[in-house]
Write a protein that holds these residues in place. Structure first.
Motif, PDB file in Angstrom:
ATOM      1  N   GLU A 293      77.870   4.676  37.216  1.00  0.00           N
ATOM      2  CA  GLU A 293      77.943   5.654  38.303  1.00  0.00           C
ATOM      3  C   GLU A 293      77.598   7.071  37.849  1.00  0.00           C
ATOM      4  O   GLU A 293      76.872   7.797  38.537  1.00  0.00           O
ATOM      5  N   ASP A 294      78.122   7.488  36.685  1.00  0.00           N
ATOM      6  CA  ASP A 294      77.830   8.836  36.196  1.00  0.00           C
ATOM      7  C   ASP A 294      76.350   8.986  35.870  1.00  0.00           C
ATOM      8  O   ASP A 294      75.729  10.024  36.169  1.00  0.00           O
TER       9      ASP A 294
ATOM     10  N   ARG B  73      74.438   9.397  39.195  1.00  0.00           N
ATOM     11  CA  ARG B  73      74.582  10.728  39.790  1.00  0.00           C
ATOM     12  C   ARG B  73      73.713  11.749  39.065  1.00  0.00           C
ATOM     13  O   ARG B  73      73.032  12.566  39.704  1.00  0.00           O
TER      14      ARG B  73
ATOM     15  N   SER C 126      70.360  13.628  40.694  1.00  0.00           N
ATOM     16  CA  SER C 126      70.372  15.091  40.732  1.00  0.00           C
ATOM     17  C   SER C 126      69.130  15.651  40.045  1.00  0.00           C
ATOM     18  O   SER C 126      68.486  16.581  40.556  1.00  0.00           O
TER      19      SER C 126
END
Length: 378
Positions: A236-237, A240, A244
């Protein structure tokens, strides 16, 4: 009637059950009765039960010396299911759950099939296949995957039990559709822009950074990049941060669609499907794009080249971003040339990935196994 027990960790909408669903769709009218066991429910479970199959929710754990009872309980319940439904063949849909399938085959004296989705290491093969009950059939979903696993499997599972059985699609369901293409382009305000994209899990080995870089380099073309998918647990990190960075690099030239249950609008709407993955065994999303007439540009990724070539697109040397950029620039420079590539993309899946034809091959293997005959590949 042939009763087949399917063991899977992916009873939701997941790539490993797409081909399985296709087999069942064509083979249940022939006399196949599926009994599916999975620790999770989902869209696949609902479909199986609606079509008259049987589904059980049950954990499929690894054997453990420190916690043996969980494995023993599941194995005992599976043994009862085999007896209750008079199972003729056990079909292990993912290689990582083979240990419990192997023990079940040994206890029940029922032939077992395992389907391989990713490259395996020698130690795993020795542990999973070497000491319990070697599989009666080992299904590889691409020639590239088979060759990547050859050294790991050799001498553990006899080669006359190996069988090439690629993923396939219902080509009446996945097909070129002008209305879907028009709808997708209207929804996203596309007029003269070239739509490029990919549908995949957002994880490091998909190397979507390469795709962002290529699109950023081709700044003088009217492009819009679409990505459909979501992170896998644990990434998940990474996802993200990646998204971005993609937005910062491409601004409004990038559209993130998130996870989509239905890809036909996307696959019809795209002009180019771009693959930057490090490794694929037999990508379902690439087959869906080709089936909808969308050509594929990108890396061979160990098996994508055999899915795409000769008519479905172009392959670039693995991880060569400069060459990918040059080819990408050439592709998107002429919309008419892109449109002319679409029939070849469709033709590629018709040649090798029609689930109706593949189902006939699977049925033949089930017949041979249920009668104790050697593989048709031997």
């Amino acid at each position: 009637m042939i009763n087949v027990l399917y063991l899977t960790n992916n009873a939701g909408r997941a790539s490993t059950t797409v081909a399985t669903r296709g087999w069942l769709q064509y083979l249940m009218p022939r006399g196949l009765h599926p009994v599916v066991v999975s620790p999770v429910g989902g869209e696949f479970q609902e479909w199986v039960e609606a079509e008259g199959g049987t589904f059980y929710r049950l954990d499929l754990p690894f054997p453990s010396k420190t916690r043996p009872w969980a494995f023993a309980r599941s194995l005992w319940k599976l043994r009862r299911i085999v007896s209750r439904h008079r199972i003729d063949v056990i079909h292990c849909n993912e290689q990582e759950i083979y240990p419990i399938a192997g023990w079940l085959a040994r206890l029940s004296r029922v032939p077992v099939v395992v389907r391989v989705h990713f490259t395996m290491e020698r130690r795993f093969c020795q542990w999973a296949f070497g000491g319990i009950h070697p599989p009666d059939r080992m299904l590889f979903i691409s020639r590239g995957s088979l060759e990547a696993c050859r050294e790991a499997v050799a001498g553990i599972v006899p080669e006359n039990r190996w069988l090439l059985m690629p993923n396939g699609l219902d080509l009446g369901h996945y097909r070129p559709d002008d209305e879907r293409r028009r709808r997708f382009r209207a929804e996203h305000g596309l007029t003269r822009e070239i739509a490029v994209g990919v549908a995949c899990a957002i994880r490091p080995r998909k190397q979507l950074e390469h795709l962002f870089e290529v699109v950023a380099r081709v700044a003088d073309s009217p492009l819009k990049l679409f990505i459909a998918g979501g992170p896998v647990p644990g990434d998940e990190d990474y996802a993200r941060t990646l998204l971005s960075e993609g937005r910062a690099k491409l601004n409004d030239r990038f559209v993130f669609l998130g996870y989509l249950d239905e890809l036909r609008d996307l696959c019809n709407g795209l002009d180019v499907f771009v693959n930057t993955s490090l490794e694929e065994a037999c990508s379902i999303s690439i087959l869906e794009a080709l089936a909808c007439g969308c050509p594929v540009l990108g890396y061979p990724s160990k098996s994508v080249d055999e899915q795409v070539l000769p008519d479905g697109g172009e392959m670039i040397p693995q991880d060569d971003i400069d060459q990918l950029t040059r080819s990408f620039r050439t592709w998107v420079a002429n919309p008419d040339t892109l449109a002319a590539r679409r029939p070849g993309a469709r033709r590629r899946v018709q040649e090798s990935y029609d689930i109706a034809a593949l189902s006939e091959r699977m049925w033949r293997e089930y017949e041979l196994l249920s009668h104790g005959a050697p593989s048709s590949a031997s």
